[in-house]
Design an enzyme around this catalytic site. Structure first.
Site, PDB file in Angstrom:
ATOM      1  N   ASN A  58     -85.160  -1.000 -59.252  1.00 18.67           N
ATOM      2  CA  ASN A  58     -84.935  -1.648 -60.553  1.00 18.67           C
ATOM      3  C   ASN A  58     -83.533  -2.258 -60.524  1.00 18.67           C
ATOM      4  O   ASN A  58     -82.792  -2.111 -59.538  1.00 18.67           O
ATOM      5  CB  ASN A  58     -85.106  -0.645 -61.705  1.00 18.67           C
ATOM      6  CG  ASN A  58     -85.160  -1.344 -63.058  1.00 18.67           C
ATOM      7  OD1 ASN A  58     -85.934  -2.276 -63.258  1.00 18.67           O
ATOM      8  ND2 ASN A  58     -84.317  -0.941 -63.990  1.00 18.67           N
ATOM      9  N   LYS A  59     -83.179  -2.919 -61.588  1.00 23.43           N
ATOM     10  CA  LYS A  59     -81.897  -3.618 -61.682  1.00 23.43           C
ATOM     11  C   LYS A  59     -80.731  -2.769 -61.178  1.00 23.43           C
ATOM     12  O   LYS A  59     -80.653  -1.580 -61.464  1.00 23.43           O
ATOM     13  CB  LYS A  59     -81.676  -4.045 -63.136  1.00 23.43           C
ATOM     14  CG  LYS A  59     -80.387  -4.757 -63.454  1.00 23.43           C
ATOM     15  CD  LYS A  59     -80.120  -5.964 -62.591  1.00 23.43           C
ATOM     16  CE  LYS A  59     -81.237  -6.974 -62.598  1.00 23.43           C
ATOM     17  NZ  LYS A  59     -81.144  -7.960 -61.485  1.00 23.43           N
TER      18      LYS A  59
ATOM     19  N   ASP B 254     -89.132  -2.799 -60.627  1.00 22.73           N
ATOM     20  CA  ASP B 254     -89.535  -3.999 -59.881  1.00 22.73           C
ATOM     21  C   ASP B 254     -90.495  -3.674 -58.751  1.00 22.73           C
ATOM     22  O   ASP B 254     -91.288  -4.519 -58.338  1.00 22.73           O
ATOM     23  CB  ASP B 254     -88.302  -4.726 -59.332  1.00 22.73           C
ATOM     24  CG  ASP B 254     -87.594  -5.424 -60.472  1.00 22.73           C
ATOM     25  OD1 ASP B 254     -86.811  -4.765 -61.168  1.00 22.73           O
ATOM     26  OD2 ASP B 254     -87.898  -6.614 -60.694  1.00 22.73           O
TER      27      ASP B 254
ATOM     28  N   ARG C 170     -87.555 -14.327 -65.485  1.00 24.43           N
ATOM     29  CA  ARG C 170     -87.212 -13.183 -64.650  1.00 24.43           C
ATOM     30  C   ARG C 170     -87.873 -11.953 -65.248  1.00 24.43           C
ATOM     31  O   ARG C 170     -88.448 -12.013 -66.321  1.00 24.43           O
ATOM     32  CB  ARG C 170     -85.693 -13.001 -64.463  1.00 24.43           C
ATOM     33  CG  ARG C 170     -84.779 -13.394 -65.572  1.00 24.43           C
ATOM     34  CD  ARG C 170     -84.866 -12.592 -66.836  1.00 24.43           C
ATOM     35  NE  ARG C 170     -84.783 -11.164 -66.591  1.00 24.43           N
ATOM     36  CZ  ARG C 170     -85.232 -10.229 -67.385  1.00 24.43           C
ATOM     37  NH1 ARG C 170     -85.810 -10.574 -68.543  1.00 24.43           N
ATOM     38  NH2 ARG C 170     -85.135  -8.961 -67.109  1.00 24.43           N
TER      39      ARG C 170
ATOM     40  N   GLN D  14     -78.376  -9.310 -68.689  1.00 25.02           N
ATOM     41  CA  GLN D  14     -79.716  -9.291 -69.294  1.00 25.02           C
ATOM     42  C   GLN D  14     -79.774  -8.350 -70.502  1.00 25.02           C
ATOM     43  O   GLN D  14     -80.569  -8.560 -71.412  1.00 25.02           O
ATOM     44  CB  GLN D  14     -80.767  -8.860 -68.262  1.00 25.02           C
ATOM     45  CG  GLN D  14     -81.057  -9.891 -67.181  1.00 25.02           C
ATOM     46  CD  GLN D  14     -80.223  -9.665 -65.948  1.00 25.02           C
ATOM     47  OE1 GLN D  14     -79.079  -9.207 -66.038  1.00 25.02           O
ATOM     48  NE2 GLN D  14     -80.761  -9.989 -64.788  1.00 25.02           N
TER      49      GLN D  14
END
Ligand code: MRU
Length: 354
Positions: free
Chosen positions: A246-247, A236, A45, A195
């Site tokens: 992004n996350k 991303d 990932r 993460q």
């Protein structure tokens, strides 16, 4: 530094990030379908890492195309590209890598299929090694933004594991540490898949960079107490106007950082920019299974039948971003201009660059 992905004996070997840090297990992918599953299920990932995986997956898949005919080879290869592109929708690096591999195939229309297969394989290695070089440059370019003695907040994992190696956001942190700056990192645990707690903490510990993990919801508390000097995240996908996916949780960090006059930086390679999209509202956001939220390690956390929403990413509007650190330098607002300049796009009618 643990390698994220490597090619070995005609196999794609991926360090299985679902098992880290407790277990260091290599997942051996023998087919394109294996690589697609590894991306979808997040054994690998992070935007640049899944781009590399897609390139290697296509190199693997191309070997199974049994034809000598260029046209047949090309159409089967394009189909494989379509399949792997859809494995995860938000990170544009996946599409970028697939399109780069397709360009190689299309440029070799006058060569034998055997030659094309060899070149594709080489290109996937060039993408992997190129990504590490790019991250080293990102690290170098971000160095000037990190004051000596700084405490840096980061979210998710934008480290070696999320890339070909070295990392983007974590690459800047690594570079500051290597340059002898006295830094400390605050790591958001990053629910639901942790993460930050599992991967970023693992990488920082390996590098002996001082850090502390916090729960995601504590970030505002520490910012208000002036215990954080700056925030750096990865990305991303970045739209033409600088809006950044992004996350999940990145947006709220950026808003609280601005409220507390703390700089919020994004670190990303140019392959993360999507000039096809005018703004962040157009970026597709991956919705993952509720199960990732309601249970952990096979244990249900809530009452039987509990439901959850699980968007994997959010969009930080460009106005909250103090700078975007790339391999070609640090971009500043207005991002419409700085992004177009760095990508060499002249005006609105100019070629679309990826
Ligand atoms: O769902 P993930 O773990 O793939 O999300 C990763 C991130 O959001 C990273 O910050 C991003 O991909 C940048 S990685 C250099």
């Amino acid at each position: 530094m643990i390698p994220t992905i490597r090619w070995e004996n005609n196999r794609v070997c991926i360090i299985d990030q679902r098992k880290l840090p407790q277990k260091k297990e290599w997942l051996v992918c023998r087919s394109l379908q294996d690589v697609i599953a590894a991306i979808r299920e997040m054994a690998i990932r992070g935007a640049p890492a899944i781009g590399v995986a897609a390139a290697m997956g296509l190199a693997l898949g191309s070997q199974t195309i049994k034809t000598e005919n260029y046209g047949t080879f090309r159409s089967k290869f394009l189909k494989m590209g379509q399949q792997i592109k859809s494995a995860r929708p938000t990170a544009v690096n996946l599409r970028w890598a697939v399109e780069r591999m397709i360009r190689v195939v299309e440029g070799m229309f006058d060569r034998s299929v055997e030659e094309i297969k060899k070149t594709i394989r080489k290109e996937s290695q060039v993408i992997l090694e190129g990504d590490i070089q790019i991250n080293l440059m990102i690290g170098h370019n971000g160095l000037g933004l990190i004051p000596d003695g700084a405490t840096i907040l980061t979210h998710c994992n934008a480290g070696a594991l999320a890339t070909g190696g070295y990392g983007t956001a974590l690459g800047v942190i690594r570079a500051a540490h290597e340059a002898g700056k006295d830094i400390r990192v605050i790591v958001d645990e990053t629910r639901p898949l942790l993460q930050g707690m599992r991967l970023t903490a693992f990488e920082l510990m390996e590098e002996n960079i001082p850090f502390t993990v916090i729960v995601d919801s504590a970030a505002g508390y520490f910012m208000r107490k002036k215990m954080i000097d700056l925030v750096i995240t990865g990305a991303d996908r970045i739209a033409s106007n600088g809006d950044t996916a992004n996350k999940i949780g990145s947006y709220q960090l950026a808003v609280i950082a601005k409220e507390n006059k703390i700089p919020f930086y994004v670190a990303a390679p140019l392959s993360t920019f999507d000039l096809d999209l005018e703004n962040g509202a157009l970026i597709p956001i991956e919705e993952r299974e509720p199960d990732e939220v309601v249970s952990f390690a096979g244990h249900l956390l809530g009452p039987e039948g509990v439901d959850a929403l699980n968007p994997a990413f959010d969009i930080t509007p460009a106005g909250y971003i103090s700078g975007i650190i790339t391999e070609k330098g640090v971009l500043k607002s207005p991002y419409e201009n700085s992004i177009r300049n760095i990508l060499g796009v002249k005006d609105d009618r100019g070629p679309k660059m990826r």
